[in-house]
Motif scaffolding. Structure first.
Motif, PDB file in Angstrom:
ATOM      1  N   ARG A   1       0.842  -1.200   0.000  1.00 23.98           N
ATOM      2  CA  ARG A   1       0.000   0.000   0.000  1.00 23.98           C
ATOM      3  C   ARG A   1       0.876   1.249   0.000  1.00 23.98           C
ATOM      4  NH1 ARG A   1      -5.244   0.210   0.838  1.00 23.98           N
ATOM      5  NH2 ARG A   1      -5.123  -1.981   1.377  1.00 23.98           N
TER       6      ARG A   1
ATOM      7  N   GLU B   1      -4.882  -2.901  -2.843  1.00 19.60           N
ATOM      8  CA  GLU B   1      -5.936  -3.725  -3.411  1.00 19.60           C
ATOM      9  C   GLU B   1      -7.314  -3.099  -3.246  1.00 19.60           C
ATOM     10  OE1 GLU B   1      -6.599  -6.838  -5.065  1.00 19.60           O
ATOM     11  OE2 GLU B   1      -4.657  -6.197  -5.774  1.00 19.60           O
ATOM     12  N   GLU B   2      -7.652  -2.733  -2.004  1.00 16.65           N
ATOM     13  CA  GLU B   2      -8.959  -2.145  -1.752  1.00 16.65           C
ATOM     14  C   GLU B   2      -8.785  -1.021  -0.745  1.00 16.65           C
ATOM     15  OE1 GLU B   2     -11.700  -5.056  -0.451  1.00 16.65           O
ATOM     16  OE2 GLU B   2     -11.696  -6.172  -2.326  1.00 16.65           O
TER      17      GLU B   2
ATOM     18  N   SER C   1      -8.065  -0.582  -8.886  1.00 18.25           N
ATOM     19  CA  SER C   1      -7.092  -0.760  -7.817  1.00 18.25           C
ATOM     20  C   SER C   1      -5.789  -1.274  -8.422  1.00 18.25           C
ATOM     21  CB  SER C   1      -7.607  -1.726  -6.742  1.00 18.25           C
ATOM     22  OG  SER C   1      -7.805  -3.024  -7.284  1.00 18.25           O
TER      23      SER C   1
ATOM     24  N   ARG D   1      -1.878  -3.229  -7.543  1.00 18.19           N
ATOM     25  CA  ARG D   1      -0.994  -3.935  -6.643  1.00 18.19           C
ATOM     26  C   ARG D   1       0.288  -4.277  -7.394  1.00 18.19           C
ATOM     27  NH1 ARG D   1      -1.048  -9.970  -5.780  1.00 18.19           N
ATOM     28  NH2 ARG D   1      -1.642 -10.884  -7.767  1.00 18.19           N
TER      29      ARG D   1
ATOM     30  N   TRP E   1      -3.166  -3.982 -12.366  1.00 13.99           N
ATOM     31  CA  TRP E   1      -4.347  -3.169 -12.110  1.00 13.99           C
ATOM     32  C   TRP E   1      -5.577  -4.041 -12.289  1.00 13.99           C
ATOM     33  CZ3 TRP E   1      -0.213  -1.603 -14.990  1.00 13.99           C
ATOM     34  CH2 TRP E   1       0.473  -0.454 -14.563  1.00 13.99           C
TER      35      TRP E   1
END
Length: 221
Positions: A49, A70-71, A109, A111, A119
């Motif tokens: 993150r 991710e979220e 999102s 990662r 994505w």
């Protein structure tokens, strides 16, 4: 090294670090007033993150903007809050931040893995042949469009920008499942090298342990 400016910028920041569970959380406070918060997986060393907070505005604090994760969720930074809610971030991120996104529109999102940037665009029900995903070296971005003109998105690739590298079409692969469009970009060697250099930089940052997590672990034994 084309990523030296990024390393210099990270080195210029006041950095605070803590370990919470299997995550290492790092808060950067830069001389230009910006702040950046990161979370690293302790087992893999891969960042999970990254969020930014721009310079302080005249009317209240700017919100955190998620670059990587991710979220969206609330990140629980356990630092002392000397200035209270809305004050400047204290060591270990005294201010918590929350990002809210609509769950009725396509959700993007991002990662990273050891070898790729990925994505995911959720709530995309169209079949794979409807999507056109292209690298735009001029815009230094990846562009997603649909043939039915229902969706258009320019996705910046900050990781490549920090290395001075433009996105290349040959590094992109796309697939679709469960109403989610998944775009995978193979990392160039210079990006992997830059990430290793950042980890070496953080190796010298003093890190504290989240006492709540430590006590939970001890009581569970």
């Amino acid at each position: 090294m084309s990523y030296q400016n990024w390393l210099n910028y990270l080195q210029s920041a006041e950095k605070n670090s803590m370990i919470s569970g299997r995550l290492r959380k790092v808060l950067y406070k830069f001389p230009d007033g910006q702040q950046m918060a990161e979370e690293y997986n302790m087992d893999t060393g891969i960042i999970q993150r990254r969020a930014w907070r721009k310079c302080k505005q005249l009317m209240g604090e700017p919100e955190w903007e998620i670059e990587l994760g991710e979220e969206p969720r609330q990140l629980n930074w356990s630092g002392n809050k000397q200035n209270g809610p809305g004050g400047d971030a204290e060591p270990l991120g005294g201010s918590e931040f929350t990002v809210r996104e609509s769950n009725t529109a396509p959700l993007l999102s991002k990662r990273v893995t050891k070898k790729n940037i990925e994505w995911r665009i959720r709530n995309m029900p169209y079949p794979l042949d409807v999507y056109n995903v292209t690298a735009s070296p001029e815009q230094r971005a990846i562009i997603v469009r649909t043939s039915n003109k229902k969706y258009y998105k320019v996705i910046p690739v900050q990781d490549l920008d920090r290395c001075g590298v433009a996105p290349a079409q040959d590094n992109i692969s796309v697939h679709h499942q469960f109403n989610t469009l998944i775009i995978t970009y193979k990392k160039p060697d210079i990006l992997c090298e830059m990430e290793a250099q950042v980890l070496l930089l953080l190796k010298n940052v003093e890190t504290e342990t989240d006492m709540d997590d430590l006590l939970k672990g001890l009581m569970a034994k």
